[in-house]
Design a protein around this motif. Structure first.
Motif, mmCIF file in Angstrom:
data_model
loop_
_atom_site.group_PDB
_atom_site.id
_atom_site.type_symbol
_atom_site.label_atom_id
_atom_site.label_comp_id
_atom_site.label_asym_id
_atom_site.label_seq_id
_atom_site.Cartn_x
_atom_site.Cartn_y
_atom_site.Cartn_z
ATOM 1 N N ASP A 122 2.877 9.830 6.103
ATOM 2 C CA ASP A 122 3.975 9.001 6.619
ATOM 3 C C ASP A 122 3.691 7.522 6.405
ATOM 4 O OD1 ASP A 122 5.286 11.255 7.396
ATOM 5 O OD2 ASP A 122 4.673 11.145 9.511
ATOM 6 N N LYS A 123 2.414 7.136 6.538
ATOM 7 C CA LYS A 123 2.052 5.737 6.318
ATOM 8 C C LYS A 123 2.350 5.321 4.882
ATOM 9 C CE LYS A 123 0.144 1.696 6.925
ATOM 10 N NZ LYS A 123 0.840 0.636 7.676
ATOM 11 N N ILE A 124 2.003 6.202 3.947
ATOM 12 C CA ILE A 124 2.246 5.902 2.525
ATOM 13 C C ILE A 124 3.731 5.801 2.256
ATOM 14 C CG2 ILE A 124 1.967 6.792 0.189
ATOM 15 C CD1 ILE A 124 -0.652 8.107 1.237
ATOM 16 N N LYS A 125 4.523 6.720 2.836
ATOM 17 C CA LYS A 125 5.979 6.692 2.624
ATOM 18 C C LYS A 125 6.604 5.445 3.224
ATOM 19 C CE LYS A 125 6.514 11.744 2.590
ATOM 20 N NZ LYS A 125 7.045 12.907 3.341
ATOM 21 N N SER A 126 6.130 5.051 4.403
ATOM 22 C CA SER A 126 6.741 3.909 5.087
ATOM 23 C C SER A 126 6.438 2.589 4.399
ATOM 24 C CB SER A 126 6.258 3.842 6.539
ATOM 25 O OG SER A 126 4.867 3.607 6.578
ATOM 26 N N THR A 127 5.248 2.481 3.818
ATOM 27 C CA THR A 127 4.913 1.234 3.138
ATOM 28 C C THR A 127 5.523 1.179 1.750
ATOM 29 O OG1 THR A 127 2.854 2.216 2.337
ATOM 30 C CG2 THR A 127 2.758 0.970 4.404
ATOM 31 N N GLY A 128 5.501 2.301 1.068
ATOM 32 C CA GLY A 128 6.069 2.344 -0.282
ATOM 33 C C GLY A 128 5.362 1.420 -1.240
ATOM 34 N N GLN A 129 4.116 1.073 -0.930
ATOM 35 C CA GLN A 129 3.367 0.145 -1.761
ATOM 36 C C GLN A 129 2.171 0.842 -2.392
ATOM 37 O OE1 GLN A 129 2.265 -2.995 0.864
ATOM 38 N NE2 GLN A 129 4.288 -3.933 0.860
ATOM 39 N N CYS A 130 1.850 0.394 -3.586
ATOM 40 C CA CYS A 130 0.664 0.898 -4.276
ATOM 41 C C CYS A 130 -0.479 -0.092 -4.077
ATOM 42 C CB CYS A 130 0.944 1.064 -5.768
ATOM 43 S SG CYS A 130 2.208 2.305 -6.124
ATOM 44 N N MET A 131 -1.658 0.414 -4.202
ATOM 45 C CA MET A 131 -2.823 -0.469 -4.076
ATOM 46 C C MET A 131 -2.854 -1.455 -5.228
ATOM 47 S SD MET A 131 -5.938 1.959 -2.924
ATOM 48 C CE MET A 131 -6.801 1.303 -1.532
ATOM 49 N N ASP A 132 -3.134 -2.698 -4.892
ATOM 50 C CA ASP A 132 -3.287 -3.730 -5.912
ATOM 51 C C ASP A 132 -4.699 -3.603 -6.481
ATOM 52 O OD1 ASP A 132 -3.387 -5.934 -7.480
ATOM 53 O OD2 ASP A 132 -2.525 -7.298 -6.002
ATOM 54 N N VAL A 133 -4.831 -2.751 -7.503
ATOM 55 C CA VAL A 133 -6.153 -2.439 -8.058
ATOM 56 C C VAL A 133 -6.819 -3.675 -8.632
ATOM 57 C CG1 VAL A 133 -7.404 -1.045 -9.738
ATOM 58 C CG2 VAL A 133 -5.434 -0.081 -8.535
ATOM 59 N N ALA A 134 -6.027 -4.500 -9.309
ATOM 60 C CA ALA A 134 -6.596 -5.703 -9.919
ATOM 61 C C ALA A 134 -7.166 -6.633 -8.852
ATOM 62 C CB ALA A 134 -5.527 -6.431 -10.732
ATOM 63 N N ARG A 135 -6.436 -6.760 -7.760
ATOM 64 C CA ARG A 135 -6.886 -7.630 -6.670
ATOM 65 C C ARG A 135 -8.161 -7.076 -6.019
ATOM 66 N NH1 ARG A 135 -5.454 -7.923 -1.112
ATOM 67 N NH2 ARG A 135 -5.744 -10.006 -0.236
ATOM 68 N N ILE A 136 -8.183 -5.740 -5.829
ATOM 69 C CA ILE A 136 -9.373 -5.124 -5.244
ATOM 70 C C ILE A 136 -10.575 -5.279 -6.170
ATOM 71 C CG2 ILE A 136 -10.397 -2.923 -4.541
ATOM 72 C CD1 ILE A 136 -7.642 -2.058 -3.594
ATOM 73 N N ALA A 137 -10.327 -5.072 -7.455
ATOM 74 C CA ALA A 137 -11.415 -5.196 -8.429
ATOM 75 C C ALA A 137 -11.970 -6.619 -8.447
ATOM 76 C CB ALA A 137 -10.911 -4.809 -9.818
ATOM 77 N N LYS A 138 -11.064 -7.587 -8.388
ATOM 78 C CA LYS A 138 -11.497 -8.990 -8.365
ATOM 79 C C LYS A 138 -12.287 -9.282 -7.104
ATOM 80 C CE LYS A 138 -9.718 -13.707 -8.705
ATOM 81 N NZ LYS A 138 -8.493 -14.554 -8.800
ATOM 82 N N ARG A 139 -11.813 -8.719 -5.992
ATOM 83 C CA ARG A 139 -12.492 -8.935 -4.717
ATOM 84 C C ARG A 139 -13.883 -8.288 -4.727
ATOM 85 N NH1 ARG A 139 -13.654 -12.113 -0.830
ATOM 86 N NH2 ARG A 139 -13.839 -11.190 1.230
ATOM 87 N N ILE A 140 -13.988 -7.078 -5.302
ATOM 88 C CA ILE A 140 -15.279 -6.395 -5.398
ATOM 89 C C ILE A 140 -16.237 -7.189 -6.266
ATOM 90 C CG2 ILE A 140 -16.426 -4.347 -6.349
ATOM 91 C CD1 ILE A 140 -14.006 -2.708 -5.428
ATOM 92 N N GLU A 141 -15.704 -7.694 -7.385
ATOM 93 C CA GLU A 141 -16.537 -8.491 -8.287
ATOM 94 C C GLU A 141 -17.034 -9.755 -7.583
ATOM 95 O OE1 GLU A 141 -16.269 -10.636 -12.696
ATOM 96 O OE2 GLU A 141 -14.550 -9.557 -11.867
ATOM 97 N N GLU A 142 -16.125 -10.390 -6.823
ATOM 98 C CA GLU A 142 -16.496 -11.602 -6.090
ATOM 99 C C GLU A 142 -17.574 -11.297 -5.048
ATOM 100 O OE1 GLU A 142 -14.601 -14.403 -2.602
ATOM 101 O OE2 GLU A 142 -13.253 -13.221 -3.855
#
Length: 561
Positions: A122-142
């Motif tokens: 239900d959380k996934i349906k309500s948000t309707g958003q995908c993970m920003d992989v590029a942003r996460i990858a940049k954050r992990i790299e940082e």
């Protein structure tokens, strides 16, 4: 799942491989990885394995058809969906109140009172958003880079820790030697005094004994029986001499020492002082905040807030919370100007202990995990700072110092005391000696002062809604003017957190400022007026605000983005 992670699927094809050729995959070409080289940790297709074998003849290559189980490079391992705390339970829910993934046991133990718990689907349906992989990858790299820096800092700190340990140990031993030398000197001087007293008294006693013998000898010369055979004139002379001699003997006996001995009396001041000491020296820990890898320029915003009443039964006036900090054991320390108290509070803001102060406290600054400094402001007849130790549930006064000028603001960094007066920013020693005047501006009135954790920047506020950023030498590098910094009183309206965040508060807001002092990062609306003190703890993500003439403090639960 809403995450847009790619699989090992051939683009434009329906074929899916468990393993892809590592060489081809780098060029966005997807071929089956039928061979594996353990030494290279790579997979090869039919073409690439020939090239590999040509240049690496000594490497052992395993073929999939040989029946060996090739290692599979999975994107996720089997524990991804398991709860970190209850590792046998799958994560099936999400709590919006705390922004946490939950399993059944998490819900049962910690989140039964939460109103915003939903299942993951239900959380996934309500948000309707995908993970920003590029942003996460940049954050992990940082973060990876910062963690590598933290490892280097940790290694450097280990060397620095060992050096400081050896230096402090040597200082302790030197101090003990100095104390021993002083005690040896005092012992020698005391024994010398004892010998002098003994000799003097012995001489007096010997002199008295000698005089006694002399008197006895003279009195024997006067035989009363013989006085009958002498003339009247001789008899009168004899009589008068007897009277004189007996009077002299009586006078001597009256002055003679009756009981002679030497008495030992303790130096009670010295003994009481030594008995009151709990340690030979005061040893404190100075931690470099950089090792916590906190970015002080990430925006702090409010998630929730609560009010707590801090008025005690002995308070005669409305509370005026002029300073807030926290001891190492989590005890919250506040100073109440109107009631002249230092108060210790638990995490629920219940009163543990309070101590009356001799004057109205103006602000408080933390020196070490359990030692604080309390300053008495411009209204004090004598500019003073008192040093207090918070020991479990006790408040012990260590000492106090007097300053050459009134204290509008105070900050302490690794043994250096920084103070703002009306027109100057000054540096003192912890003993109260003025080191130097860092900066002076007679056209303004300085209020608060704070120091960055590394000690390289000094932040100063004034009555003209400005924030000055200074170097350690007193050079002004940035001046930031903002109406949001305006206050109704001349107060030290700045707080620099232990992790480096800079907060300047005004009449209705707390404003987070970039560490370079050039801009406001975020403004937190308080919903109340006249804040008088701010304390932020990045470890607990909580901010506590005290107000002028208000029995309540406000605790803000924050998040960093």
């Amino acid at each position: 799942m809403a995450a847009n992670f790619e699989t090992s699927q051939i683009k434009g094809s329906d074929e899916v491989y468990d393993l892809c050729c590592s060489i081809c995959e780098d060029d966005d070409i997807y071929k089956e990885g039928r061979f594996h080289c353990k030494k290279c940790s790579k997979y090869f297709c039919d073409s690439c394995v020939l090239t590999h074998n040509k240049f690496h003849k000594d490497h052992s290559v395993t073929e999939k058809d040989e029946g060996d189980n090739l290692p599979v490079n999975k994107i996720f391992d089997d524990t991804l969906e398991l709860c970190v705390e209850h590792f046998s339970e799958k994560l099936t829910m999400f709590c919006d109140d705390h922004e946490k993934l939950l399993c059944q046991l998490c819900l049962l133990h910690y989140h039964r009172q939460c109103s915003q718990v939903v299942i993951l689907a239900d959380k996934i349906k309500s948000t309707g958003q995908c993970m920003d992989v590029a942003r996460i990858a940049k954050r992990i790299e940082e973060l990876h880079g910062r963690l590598e820096d933290a490892v280097k800092i940790g290694e450097k700190n280990m060397k620095s820790l060992q050096t400081s340990y050896e230096n402090v140990l040597e200082e302790i031993l030197n101090l003990r030697r100095q104390i021993n030398e002083t005690l040896d000197r005092l012992q020698q001087e005391t024994i010398q005094k004892l010998e002098q007293l003994h000799s003097s008294l012995k001489i007096s006693l010997e002199k008295d004994s000698k005089q006694c013998v002399e008197f006895m000898s003279k009195l024997k010369e006067y035989d009363i029986n013989c006085s009958e055979n002498i003339s009247s004139e001789q008899s009168f002379i004899f009589y008068k001499k007897c009277l004189d001699q007996t009077a002299s003997a009586d006078l001597f006996l009256g002055k003679q020492i009756k009981n002679a001995y030497i008495e030992f009396q303790h130096n009670t001041d010295l003994k009481q002082y030594l008995d009151s000491c709990t340690e030979l020296v005061n040893i404190t820990i100075h931690e470099d905040p950089q090792r916590n890898c906190v970015d002080p320029n990430r925006v702090v915003s409010v998630k929730d807030q609560s009010q707590f009443n801090v008025r005690s039964t002995t308070d005669r006036n409305d509370c005026f919370i002029t300073g807030i900090c926290e001891a190492s054991n989590g005890v919250i320390i506040i100073v109440d100007r109107n009631n002249k108290y230092v108060k210790l509070l638990d995490q629920a803001f219940n009163l543990i202990k309070q101590v009356q102060l001799p004057a109205r406290p103006y602000l408080i600054s933390k020196i070490s995990p359990n030692v604080v400094a309390v300053a008495f402001g411009p209204e004090a007849s004598v500019p003073q700072i008192h040093f207090l130790r918070v020991d479990k549930v006790r408040i012990v006064t260590l000492n106090n110092i007097e300053l050459e000028q009134h204290c509008n603001g105070m900050a302490i960094h690794q043994g250096d005391l920084f103070v703002t007066s009306s027109t100057a920013v000054c540096q003192y020693t912890m003993e109260g000696r003025l080191v130097k005047k860092l900066y002076e501006e007679k056209s303004t009135c300085f209020n608060g002062i704070g120091v960055s954790p590394d000690g390289k920047r000094i932040y100063v506020t004034d009555d003209d809604d400005s924030l000055f950023t200074l170097t350690r030498d007193g050079e002004v590098t940035v001046t930031l003017h903002d109406p949001a910094f305006r206050t109704n009183y001349y107060i030290p309206n700045i707080h620099v957190a232990a992790t480096g965040q800079v907060f300047v508060f005004g009449e209705k807001t707390v404003n987070q400022v970039a560490t370079d002092g050039k801009k406001v990062l975020n403004t937190i609306k308080l919903g109340k007026i006249n804040p008088r003190s701010v304390y932020f703890n990045a470890d607990t993500n909580k901010m506590v605000v005290g107000f002028n003439g208000d029995d309540d403090v406000v605790e803000f639960k924050t998040k960093v983005s």
